[in-house]
Design a protein around this motif. Structure first.
Motif, PDB file in Angstrom:
ATOM      1  N   PRO A 169      -0.209  43.717  -9.005  1.00  0.00           N
ATOM      2  CA  PRO A 169      -0.322  42.614  -9.954  1.00  0.00           C
ATOM      3  C   PRO A 169      -0.405  41.274  -9.234  1.00  0.00           C
ATOM      4  O   PRO A 169      -0.918  40.306  -9.756  1.00  0.00           O
ATOM      5  CB  PRO A 169       0.972  42.727 -10.766  1.00  0.00           C
ATOM      6  N   ASP A 170       0.114  41.223  -8.009  1.00  0.00           N
ATOM      7  CA  ASP A 170       0.084  39.989  -7.223  1.00  0.00           C
ATOM      8  C   ASP A 170       0.649  38.805  -8.017  1.00  0.00           C
ATOM      9  O   ASP A 170       0.066  37.718  -8.050  1.00  0.00           O
ATOM     10  CB  ASP A 170      -1.340  39.677  -6.735  1.00  0.00           C
ATOM     11  N   THR A 171       1.763  39.076  -8.662  1.00  0.00           N
ATOM     12  CA  THR A 171       2.423  38.016  -9.427  1.00  0.00           C
ATOM     13  C   THR A 171       3.127  37.056  -8.471  1.00  0.00           C
ATOM     14  O   THR A 171       3.861  37.485  -7.589  1.00  0.00           O
ATOM     15  CB  THR A 171       3.466  38.624 -10.386  1.00  0.00           C
ATOM     16  N   CYS A 172       2.898  35.762  -8.664  1.00  0.00           N
ATOM     17  CA  CYS A 172       3.451  34.793  -7.719  1.00  0.00           C
ATOM     18  C   CYS A 172       4.672  34.084  -8.286  1.00  0.00           C
ATOM     19  O   CYS A 172       4.863  33.983  -9.503  1.00  0.00           O
ATOM     20  CB  CYS A 172       2.400  33.760  -7.339  1.00  0.00           C
ATOM     21  N   GLU A 173       5.485  33.605  -7.366  1.00  0.00           N
ATOM     22  CA  GLU A 173       6.652  32.802  -7.721  1.00  0.00           C
ATOM     23  C   GLU A 173       6.608  31.542  -6.856  1.00  0.00           C
ATOM     24  O   GLU A 173       6.429  31.634  -5.635  1.00  0.00           O
ATOM     25  CB  GLU A 173       7.913  33.611  -7.418  1.00  0.00           C
ATOM     26  N   VAL A 201       4.599  36.297  -3.113  1.00  0.00           N
ATOM     27  CA  VAL A 201       4.053  37.431  -3.862  1.00  0.00           C
ATOM     28  C   VAL A 201       4.623  38.706  -3.234  1.00  0.00           C
ATOM     29  O   VAL A 201       4.455  38.929  -2.029  1.00  0.00           O
ATOM     30  CB  VAL A 201       2.505  37.446  -3.791  1.00  0.00           C
ATOM     31  N   GLN A 253      -1.720  31.688 -10.535  1.00  0.00           N
ATOM     32  CA  GLN A 253      -1.966  33.066 -10.949  1.00  0.00           C
ATOM     33  C   GLN A 253      -3.410  33.275 -11.372  1.00  0.00           C
ATOM     34  O   GLN A 253      -4.000  34.337 -11.119  1.00  0.00           O
ATOM     35  CB  GLN A 253      -1.002  33.443 -12.088  1.00  0.00           C
ATOM     36  N   LYS A 299       3.878  45.509  -4.208  1.00  0.00           N
ATOM     37  CA  LYS A 299       4.401  46.473  -5.184  1.00  0.00           C
ATOM     38  C   LYS A 299       3.894  47.875  -4.918  1.00  0.00           C
ATOM     39  O   LYS A 299       4.638  48.839  -4.916  1.00  0.00           O
ATOM     40  CB  LYS A 299       3.963  46.060  -6.602  1.00  0.00           C
ATOM     41  N   ASP A 343      -5.438  36.240  -9.715  1.00  0.00           N
ATOM     42  CA  ASP A 343      -5.989  37.333 -10.519  1.00  0.00           C
ATOM     43  C   ASP A 343      -7.458  37.596 -10.172  1.00  0.00           C
ATOM     44  O   ASP A 343      -7.938  38.728 -10.280  1.00  0.00           O
ATOM     45  CB  ASP A 343      -5.857  37.013 -12.010  1.00  0.00           C
ATOM     46  N   ARG A 375      -7.189  39.606  -6.847  1.00  0.00           N
ATOM     47  CA  ARG A 375      -6.351  40.797  -6.717  1.00  0.00           C
ATOM     48  C   ARG A 375      -7.179  42.088  -6.788  1.00  0.00           C
ATOM     49  O   ARG A 375      -8.264  42.113  -7.365  1.00  0.00           O
ATOM     50  CB  ARG A 375      -5.246  40.790  -7.785  1.00  0.00           C
ATOM     51  N   GLU A 379       3.145  28.058 -11.966  1.00  0.00           N
ATOM     52  CA  GLU A 379       2.687  29.338 -11.440  1.00  0.00           C
ATOM     53  C   GLU A 379       1.387  29.788 -12.114  1.00  0.00           C
ATOM     54  O   GLU A 379       0.582  30.491 -11.502  1.00  0.00           O
ATOM     55  CB  GLU A 379       3.793  30.388 -11.612  1.00  0.00           C
TER      56      GLU A 379
END
Lengths: 360, 360, 360, 360
Positions: free
Chosen positions: B61-65, B84, B41, B87, B45, B48, B37
């Motif tokens: 934050p656009d945190t990915c999984e 993503v 990311q 949020k 980033d 974002r 990831e």
């Protein structure tokens, strides 16, 4: 691979410049459309070489034969195969530089990719490949005209630095065809012809810009997010030989404006949502909005020139090339029907796609 | 339909601006590639929102999984699904103009096409959709780097009429990232920032041009005649939100030259065929020639502006829109990683395609 | 590649048996269709493990989440992303035979193809992959029901040599669901259950045949010559885990008849062209004829058995495998909703295709 | 649409039974392959009518012409277009029942789908369409032979209830070609011929089963989960005229075994992973495992028979049909080269796909 285009109205071209012939198969044309070879020939005649002093002297009648897909003058809904034989192929003319990489041609890249190529007139990279596109475009245009009265008109908008002044909303095909250079602005056309003839006499070549309008396209065509109408148009045009740039609506110049200058204000007219300006080029979010579709394509100066050029051959030796072959000093006039064909093919594909996916 | 791209390296994005999330599935990534990831990311980033004063204040934050396709830190060759979550969605902010067609946005065309739409932040037409593209581009970039050391670098080349001077052969990612506007020409960058801030303060927006170079691409990528490398690049870029024009190599300006000025002369260097100039942009006949791939994309000024605008609503009534929502006064800085992503995806797809079709 | 299916109603699954989860993206679902997670969950519950004594004890609720593509309970026309998290994954159970190739499983071929694989529960080759298919099938079924009242019903028609007697024209889903083995012939169902339990007790497994009927399909679906309706059905079913054979209409047995016995005579009924028999299975020349669509799929006995088996490991050493893991002694009951899903997906795709290509 | 097949080795056929001709375009054939018309003609001669007393008397030489894609006897990597003209078309023979729907033919469904059709010999639904498939199969076979020494051999395994005994591991093409019915079991072949002649004399027709083996396929071909090798084979075969069933390996009969009986035990031989039995038919998890690929296709009895049949016409009137036209009393012998062609096309496509996606 790579020789087919479109999802529901799918065209696939084949053929090399100096092989047995060229053609296209059109898979997905709706059934019941009146269609004969005359429909295709009219467009092929606009594309064919030897039609004016501005074009290559290669003399190809480019007579087409429909081999399948029609019956009693109407389409069957099955693949339409179209064949055009090569007649005036003179491969021998290319023999002497068969091992030389012509600058800004595809000789070297085809050799690098396939490790084997025909050196006869560019083979598959020749603009003769567009014969199939033009035939397919003629079919697409008929579908669009029957279904929505859509018309697609392109013209030469600039040659080198000679600009034309053309109103996309009013331009007619008759005006385009009235000049050898296919520029409906007669004064500009005259200057363009002069410039092209001067370039030819100098053993050189010119480029320019073709613009195209699609009128009558209803709102709703185009499939976000990758198969946007503008994205498919960009691919279709950039796939043409010598094309180096594509614009939709305001294009590169529009980026100099501010948002408040650039935005197309909506208003109502006759119960229909319209825009006061059309910087969007008839496409918003990848979907047609009912305004004229406006596109432009930049064509580089013809790579084949008579002037001597430094280059290398397959053996990696430096050589000087003095091209013979037959070529157009400026591809723009013949690019007009080709641009129209590709625009029509894209529109027709999205017309059928939209029929497939509209409401439950 | 229309949400997938590529033939062998196929990406498919999904998601709306204010729905449960956004993502991408990558089908066709070669197995055995180290991938976590963190790789994705880093690129997310850069894309974002909220990363600088020049961008929208929406705080994501656009945190990915990575949900599938990897095992013990390496790719399996099976589809890589990336998620993503949204949020900071504030759909209520859009409620008051939920029935209004924002000028030069896709509200009207989505309504016309689908007869139903989400009015929350543009839905699928939002630039948040590009999250999936950027994640996929990070994967493509790793494949290209492993296989050929290919690197893809984009930068802001122009904002409104502020031009940068950048050497594509030498530009580094570090230089691009050194300025908030992602322009490696520091003096130009400073003027760009000024202009963008002025536009924002005026409730207005700006457009411009992003350029991109692909270095290290070997000869032979690209599939004539429709899936030419330049044609696929044109589609990939034109499918980006706000893109109105695409150029390869010399682009529109090159059409003002003569053939003898424009042609790229071949010569030998270290046993390799090279060209002395690169007006072809590294692509001839739709196939890479080993030189740098050079592309440009024109982005219109952001459609969302604070200034009041005349428009209509779904009921066909004239209304005045004063946008709220959160937006970028200029999309160019955030478009840089997105352009890189799409260029990398196209190159990666053609890398795999060429492997599939090389000699018997 | 290879994880997507369909042209206009395109589904793409992702996920491995013991990874973060599994899912599907559906691109091309028409807009405006009422759709909530409950619609999908009803079908996922029919597929999920642990639902009866006949199935694997792995306890997965298989609760789904729709991440995109709907708004206020209706489809947007944009991609519908569905996510199901893995909950009861116990990869450790597979660790001891992680380097062993289980007979008639895909361990060896995945290793041969990708040179890397996850040994956890079959990874991508696990039947858990069909979660995404079932979710997509639920959507397809809703489209078909809304548009034409089409219903798709499958049942277990044979387990080992226990045959059921079922009338395709009359069978109901309620009758199918009335028995644990999903066979609407109660007497046969009872014998099937006995046989499956005996096989499990013996550490062995059974195969059989699932049949499926599609009722209400109008004439005209299917695209000759490669995308015939029967060809697409064959591909859809043969792509299911453990499937070794597919039949349309009279299938293999029909080849024992003469033409005069086999032909379906046409007659008129209520102004509609009908056939007196239906050996064609509702498809002629690859196109639906308005009669019931009849298909069958053969599923081999489950490859995972408790009995010891001779095999080899990655090092090429002969080893004896005594499987643990959790598995179904007979996949047929759970194959029923999966077969229905694939048939529905194919029909839905061709429904949209036919809309796209019908007359000018 | 629907007239193309394959992703990297893509074939597209066109043509109707009594139109100008039939053909195929092959896009994606690797460059540098020796190929001349003689290679194709050898296979077309095995398919053509009039080759024995068992086949239709329609006299078509089916002479092919390669129009593009080769140069100096080798493939260019560009599309190979192949044309076969219709010579002995006698459309008038069909005129009298031009408005009649022939039972178990595609007359009615083509009319229902396209609202327009050619009544001449079945048009696009005629088995003459397979000319293009056979030509493409000849090319695929050459690619496979060059790359891996793969050979593909099919034979008639059953006619009505006359079974042959054939060892897939040992059967040779010479043995297949040694009998008019293309059954390498001579005793069975003699009985098959008798049965076919008796059926013809009775104005009737027969069906049966063709089996096919692919030898020399390396492990690793096939793309889970939808484009599994067996799924693509199933589609390819089910798309053939008159095909009603497809099996891979143990097929329907294998479902009567238990898992312990059915599983293929792995063992090592000469450093290679092998299986002791081959109920998997050389495919596990959709990927080839290095064993022989084994497939079977069921062909219904020919729909055209001389016996009178009840049917209806386009006006919805009950009529009695007494077919004339020319036809095969049993399609099986001529189906042999067609099955081989489709199997070869699928294998070749997956060969190229695997090259494209193998390790980083």
């Amino acid at each position: 691979m790579g020789s087919s285009f479109g999802r529901l109205f799918r065209i696939a071209t084949w053929g090399e410049s100096h092989g047995g012939g060229l053609g296209v198969t059109i898979d997905g044309c709706p059934p019941g459309l009146p269609l004969t070879e005359a429909d295709l020939q009219a467009e092929l005649d606009r594309r064919r070489p030897g039609q004016s002093v501005l074009t290559t002297p290669r003399d190809e009648p480019d007579t087409c034969e429909i081999l399948s897909g029609t019956f009693e003058g109407r389409t069957l809904g099955t693949p339409i195969a179209v064949l055009v034989r090569n007649k005036d192929a003179r491969p021998a003319a290319y023999a002497e530089f068969s091992r030389i990489y012509r600058p800004s041609h595809a000789d070297y890249t085809y050799q690098a990719k396939y490790d084997f190529r025909t050196w006869q007139g560019g083979g598959r990279a020749s603009a003769r490949e567009t014969i199939g596109r033009v035939a397919a475009g003629a079919v697409a245009r008929k579908v669009l005209a029957e279904a929505f009265g859509v018309e697609v008109i392109a013209w030469v908008d600039r040659v080198a630095d000679v600009d034309a002044k053309v109103d996309p909303a009013a331009v007619t095909r008759a005006a385009v065809e009235a000049t050898a250079v296919r520029c409906p602005d007669e004064a500009a056309a005259a200057r363009m012809v002069e410039r092209i003839e001067a370039a030819r006499n100098a053993g050189d070549s010119l480029g320019g810009v073709v613009r195209c309008v699609g009128r009558g396209v209803p709102p709703g065509w185009g499939d976000p997010v990758f198969d946007k109408l503008d994205a498919d148009l960009a691919k279709a045009l950039m796939s043409l030989p010598a094309c180096k740039g594509v614009e939709i609506g305001s294009g590169f110049e529009g980026t100099r404006l501010t948002g408040s200058q650039h935005n197309d204000a909506f208003f109502m007219e006759d119960g229909r949502v319209r825009t006061r300006t059309n910087r969007s080029g008839g496409i918003q979010g990848g979907i047609s909005n009912g305004e004229d579709i406006l596109v432009a394509a930049a064509f580089k100066p013809t790579a084949t020139i008579a002037k001597p050029q430094e280059t290398v051959n397959e053996a990696g030796e430096a050589v000087t090339l003095k091209a013979k072959g037959r070529h157009d000093p400026c591809v723009l006039p013949r690019a007009v029907p080709i641009v129209e064909a590709m625009v029509a093919v894209v529109l027709c594909d999205h017309h059928l796609r939209q029929r497939g996916q509209c409401g439950v």
